[in-house]
Design an enzyme around this catalytic site. Structure first.
Site, PDB file in Angstrom:
ATOM      1  N   GLY A 243       1.210  -1.163   0.247  1.00 26.99           N
ATOM      2  CA  GLY A 243       0.296  -0.296  -0.136  1.00 26.99           C
ATOM      3  C   GLY A 243       0.545   1.370  -0.156  1.00 26.99           C
ATOM      4  O   GLY A 243       0.287   2.506   0.101  1.00 26.99           O
TER       5      GLY A 243
ATOM      6  N   GLU B 291       5.147  -5.731   1.760  1.00 28.83           N
ATOM      7  CA  GLU B 291       4.599  -6.741   0.551  1.00 28.83           C
ATOM      8  C   GLU B 291       4.086  -6.093  -0.557  1.00 28.83           C
ATOM      9  O   GLU B 291       2.676  -5.667  -1.273  1.00 28.83           O
ATOM     10  CB  GLU B 291       3.798  -7.734   0.636  1.00 28.83           C
TER      11      GLU B 291
ATOM     12  N   GLY C 193       3.430  -3.837  -3.973  1.00 25.67           N
ATOM     13  CA  GLY C 193       2.894  -4.065  -5.221  1.00 25.67           C
ATOM     14  C   GLY C 193       3.248  -2.794  -6.279  1.00 25.67           C
ATOM     15  O   GLY C 193       4.698  -3.047  -7.331  1.00 25.67           O
ATOM     16  N   ARG C 194       2.181  -2.192  -6.162  1.00 25.95           N
ATOM     17  CA  ARG C 194       2.611  -0.690  -6.878  1.00 25.95           C
ATOM     18  C   ARG C 194       3.466  -0.127  -7.033  1.00 25.95           C
ATOM     19  O   ARG C 194       4.150  -0.068  -8.044  1.00 25.95           O
ATOM     20  CB  ARG C 194       0.698  -0.014  -6.648  1.00 25.95           C
TER      21      ARG C 194
ATOM     22  N   CYS D 233     -16.530   1.627 -27.323  1.00 27.60           N
ATOM     23  CA  CYS D 233     -17.916   2.607 -27.827  1.00 27.60           C
ATOM     24  C   CYS D 233     -18.672   3.111 -26.151  1.00 27.60           C
ATOM     25  O   CYS D 233     -20.048   2.240 -26.031  1.00 27.60           O
ATOM     26  CB  CYS D 233     -18.492   2.182 -28.553  1.00 27.60           C
TER      27      CYS D 233
ATOM     28  N   TYR E  41      -0.925  -2.491 -11.974  1.00 25.04           N
ATOM     29  CA  TYR E  41      -2.453  -2.696 -12.052  1.00 25.04           C
ATOM     30  C   TYR E  41      -2.983  -2.429 -13.125  1.00 25.04           C
ATOM     31  O   TYR E  41      -4.113  -1.115 -12.882  1.00 25.04           O
ATOM     32  CB  TYR E  41      -3.184  -2.343 -11.155  1.00 25.04           C
TER      33      TYR E  41
HETATM   34  C1  LIG Z   1      -2.325  -6.309  -3.067  1.00 24.74           C
HETATM   35  C2  LIG Z   1      -1.921  -6.617  -1.332  1.00 24.74           C
HETATM   36  C3  LIG Z   1      -0.967  -5.858  -1.250  1.00 24.74           C
HETATM   37  C4  LIG Z   1       0.121  -4.668  -2.531  1.00 24.74           C
HETATM   38  O1  LIG Z   1      -0.292  -3.971  -2.375  1.00 24.74           O
HETATM   39  P1  LIG Z   1      -0.300  -2.500  -3.117  1.00 24.74           P
HETATM   40  O2  LIG Z   1      -0.629  -1.212  -3.110  1.00 24.74           O
HETATM   41  O3  LIG Z   1       0.175  -2.693  -4.406  1.00 24.74           O
HETATM   42  O4  LIG Z   1       1.658  -2.027  -2.279  1.00 24.74           O
HETATM   43  C5  LIG Z   1      -0.052  -6.202  -0.831  1.00 24.74           C
HETATM   44  N1  LIG Z   1      -0.454  -7.519   0.750  1.00 24.74           N
HETATM   45  C6  LIG Z   1      -1.921  -7.635   0.375  1.00 24.74           C
HETATM   46  C7  LIG Z   1      -2.409  -8.692   1.142  1.00 24.74           C
HETATM   47  C8  LIG Z   1      -2.853  -7.522  -0.892  1.00 24.74           C
HETATM   48  O5  LIG Z   1      -3.927  -8.017  -1.381  1.00 24.74           O
END
Ligand SMILES: *Cc1c(COP(=O)(O)O)cnc(C)c1O
Length: 398
Positions: free
Chosen positions: A224, A260, A262-263, A338, A367
């Site tokens: 996050g 953990e 991601g983005r 469309c 994403y």
């Molecule tokens: C989606 C998710 C993440 C990664 O979140 P980001 O916003 O992409 O950093 C980490 N842990 C869990 C449990 C998630 O569902």
């Protein structure tokens, strides 16, 4: 590298667009910097759901401690792509087949989402053991964030009131090894907000563990970390975050933290590039229709933002009619679908924009393609390019 990337884009034939271009060198440098900013006792896992492109995972495996997956499909994919990397398996609604798959892998950690899931897991264990974290939806006030997954009613994680029953199940079963607590409450947190959250979570977890006589060795703080689509240059302050976590770990020798994201890891290395097919005015507003659209890059539609972009002028125009263009006026960039929802950027300044010019949308490495509704309208899929030190065609660079 950015200059090289834009030049590479300019050289693609129009029929070869749209394309996703991944800058692997940029990803490598960014991931290495994140790792370097984090103390030793903070493990870095990459959340594969942000973008599980195999070439990206292959770059990341050298810089992360493992991968977080949220389905049997992702588990299989990561096992195949990075066979030796530790894997944490989380996410709601794990099926018995997925749990069995996790036990067979075996995964490094299983994040437990509910009491039912814990029962299901025990029924499958037989002689095996498994390391688990309890994912908790803590009642923590988050302030304004992009996407809240917890701190209020949600299908994610365990209500704190249900932890005791899970703990009783675990205490009765030596095959279940409780490693600690998992919390992923929101996305879009800056470093200060994430540190504040981390402090509250660790304090809560310590007290909870002491109350129940549990040895607390691990807290997973989730992902996050903020990405600012309105100001791409403003990035999550990993140095400040790392320093804050180091302070948090002082005086807590037995504790390991895990994050953990991601983005915030993969978003910056991805570009979605395309060309302007048409420019028109409608009831006083200018529209540029692009090859492709939100069926390839759904991010601006889901997050309701303007996807940041760079224009790449193409000066060649060999048609007998006047080239349509807009200059110094607000323009809305739309795709070929469309539906009025197919908007990539609304009422933005694009300088001079002509039919045939190229547009490179940045922040398209997370994403983006993987959350898009590819089949809608049956347009062709984009091409995928992975740029590294070498693959840029010889002779094309200054
Ligand atoms: C989606 C998710 C993440 C990664 O979140 P980001 O916003 O992409 O950093 C980490 N842990 C869990 C449990 C998630 O569902």
């Amino acid at each position: 590298m950015r200059q090289q990337l834009l030049q590479y884009v300019a050289e693609q034939a129009a029929e070869d667009l749209p394309a996703y271009v991944y800058d692997l060198r940029d990803l490598r440098e960014h991931a290495a910097a994140i790792r370097a900013a984090l103390p030793e006792r903070v493990q870095l896992f990459y959340a594969a759901k942000a973008n599980s492109d195999p070439r990206l995972l292959d770059v990341l495996r050298d810089h992360v401690d493992g991968f977080e997956v949220a389905s049997g499909g992702e588990l299989h994919h990561v096992l195949t792509t990075c066979p030796d990397a530790p894997i944490a398996f989380g996410g709601p609604g794990k099926t018995p087949a997925e749990l069995e798959q996790a036990l067979q892998a075996p995964v490094d950690r299983l994040h437990i989402e509910s009491e039912q899931e814990l029962h299901q897991l025990t029924s499958l264990l037989a002689e095996r053991t498994v390391d688990v974290l309890l994912r908790v939806n803590l009642p923590i006030a988050l302030g304004p964030v992009a996407l809240a997954m917890g701190g209020r009613p949600s299908p994610f994680g365990l209500d704190p009131g249900h932890l005791d029953r899970c703990l009783a199940l675990i205490a009765d079963d030596p095959r279940l090894r409780l490693r600690g607590i998992h919390v992923h409450l929101a996305s879009g947190l800056d470093a200060a907000a994430h540190l504040d959250l981390a402090g509250q979570v660790v304090t809560w977890a310590r007290e909870w563990a002491d109350r129940h006589g549990v040895e607390l060795t691990e807290v997973n703080l989730g992902g996050g970390m903020e990405v600012d689509y309105a100001d791409p240059g403003r990035r999550f302050d990993w140095a400040a975050f790392g320093a804050g976590l180091r302070r948090l770990l002082e005086g807590r020798p037995g504790l390991t933290l895990r994050v953990e994201p991601g983005r915030s890891v993969s978003v910056y290395c991805g570009w979605y590039v395309t060309e302007v097919l048409d420019i028109k005015r409608s009831h006083g507003r200018a529209f540029a229709v692009l090859r492709g659209g939100t069926h390839h890059l759904r991010t601006p539609a889901t997050k309701q933002h303007n996807q940041p972009f760079t224009t790449i002028p193409v000066d060649i125009w060999d048609r007998p009619w006047k080239r349509p263009e807009v200059e110094d006026e607000l323009v809305t960039l739309v795709g070929q679908l469309c539906t009025p929802k197919d908007v990539l950027a609304s009422n933005v300044r694009a300088g001079r924009l002509r039919v045939g010019d190229r547009i490179a949308f940045s922040l398209a490495g997370a994403y983006a393609w993987n959350i898009s509704h590819h089949e809608f309208l049956m347009h062709p899929a984009p091409r995928f390019h992975h740029l590294d030190h070498a693959p840029v065609p010889a002779g094309s660079l200054p």
